[in-house]
Scaffold this motif. Sequence first.
Motif, mmCIF file in Angstrom:
data_model
loop_
_atom_site.group_PDB
_atom_site.id
_atom_site.type_symbol
_atom_site.label_atom_id
_atom_site.label_comp_id
_atom_site.label_asym_id
_atom_site.label_seq_id
_atom_site.Cartn_x
_atom_site.Cartn_y
_atom_site.Cartn_z
ATOM 1 N N PRO A 1 -7.326 1.497 -6.347
ATOM 2 C CA PRO A 1 -6.024 1.021 -6.813
ATOM 3 C C PRO A 1 -4.863 1.945 -6.461
ATOM 4 O O PRO A 1 -3.756 1.492 -6.188
ATOM 5 N N GLU A 2 -5.119 3.249 -6.420
ATOM 6 C CA GLU A 2 -4.036 4.196 -6.166
ATOM 7 C C GLU A 2 -3.667 4.304 -4.694
ATOM 8 O O GLU A 2 -2.762 5.060 -4.332
ATOM 9 N N VAL B 1 1.220 1.494 -7.665
ATOM 10 C CA VAL B 1 0.163 1.680 -8.665
ATOM 11 C C VAL B 1 -0.029 3.167 -8.940
ATOM 12 O O VAL B 1 -0.111 3.588 -10.099
ATOM 13 N N TRP C 1 -5.119 -0.785 -17.628
ATOM 14 C CA TRP C 1 -4.202 -0.450 -16.528
ATOM 15 C C TRP C 1 -4.861 -0.663 -15.186
ATOM 16 O O TRP C 1 -4.225 -1.146 -14.246
ATOM 17 N N ARG C 2 -6.129 -0.346 -15.088
ATOM 18 C CA ARG C 2 -6.857 -0.566 -13.842
ATOM 19 C C ARG C 2 -6.948 -2.058 -13.515
ATOM 20 O O ARG C 2 -6.824 -2.457 -12.360
ATOM 21 N N ALA D 1 -3.677 -3.406 -12.135
ATOM 22 C CA ALA D 1 -3.310 -2.887 -10.816
ATOM 23 C C ALA D 1 -3.385 -3.952 -9.725
ATOM 24 O O ALA D 1 -2.801 -3.773 -8.657
ATOM 25 N N PRO E 1 1.014 -5.068 -8.843
ATOM 26 C CA PRO E 1 1.842 -3.890 -9.126
ATOM 27 C C PRO E 1 3.083 -4.193 -9.965
ATOM 28 O O PRO E 1 3.446 -3.384 -10.827
ATOM 29 N N LEU F 1 1.940 -4.577 -13.551
ATOM 30 C CA LEU F 1 1.558 -3.240 -14.022
ATOM 31 C C LEU F 1 2.797 -2.433 -14.375
ATOM 32 O O LEU F 1 2.883 -1.852 -15.468
ATOM 33 N N GLU F 2 3.776 -2.383 -13.481
ATOM 34 C CA GLU F 2 4.993 -1.610 -13.717
ATOM 35 C C GLU F 2 5.742 -2.096 -14.956
ATOM 36 O O GLU F 2 6.154 -1.301 -15.800
#
Length: 135
Positions: free
Chosen positions: A10-11, A16, A36-37, A40, A43, A46-47
């Motif tokens: 994810p990163e 993310v 949170w994962r 992801a 994005p 998530l944000e």
Amino acid sequence: MTTVRPLAEPEADPRVKAVFDDIRATRKTDFVNNLWRALAFDPALLEGTWAEVKRLMATPSQLDPLTKELVYIAVSIANGCGYCVHSHTAAARAKGMTHAQHAELMAIVGLAAKTNHLATALQVEVDPVFDAGRA
């Protein structure tokens, strides 16, 4: 079982990674939980979700951090979200919730559920003194 396949890396997405880094910094931990994962995959979602959680749960305000967690637990119980019940119970314990406080919270949640159901079943009219619009 999740409805969205977790991303393997994810990163790899810089948006993310930025959110995960902010979660780590804000919470002072290396742990990024499964919610949170899971978020992801999108994005923008998530944000936006993290920004709201950070603003309401991690920023000093009129409610102390433990009270915020207790409210979150009660609402999570009412909404039937096992994930949030577990994560916010752990957070409340980390913020100092005692066994006695947890027991009292459970008693209040149970009482509120009972009286809510009774008031709904009986269709009790709201007292005018409780209606801010009538004051």
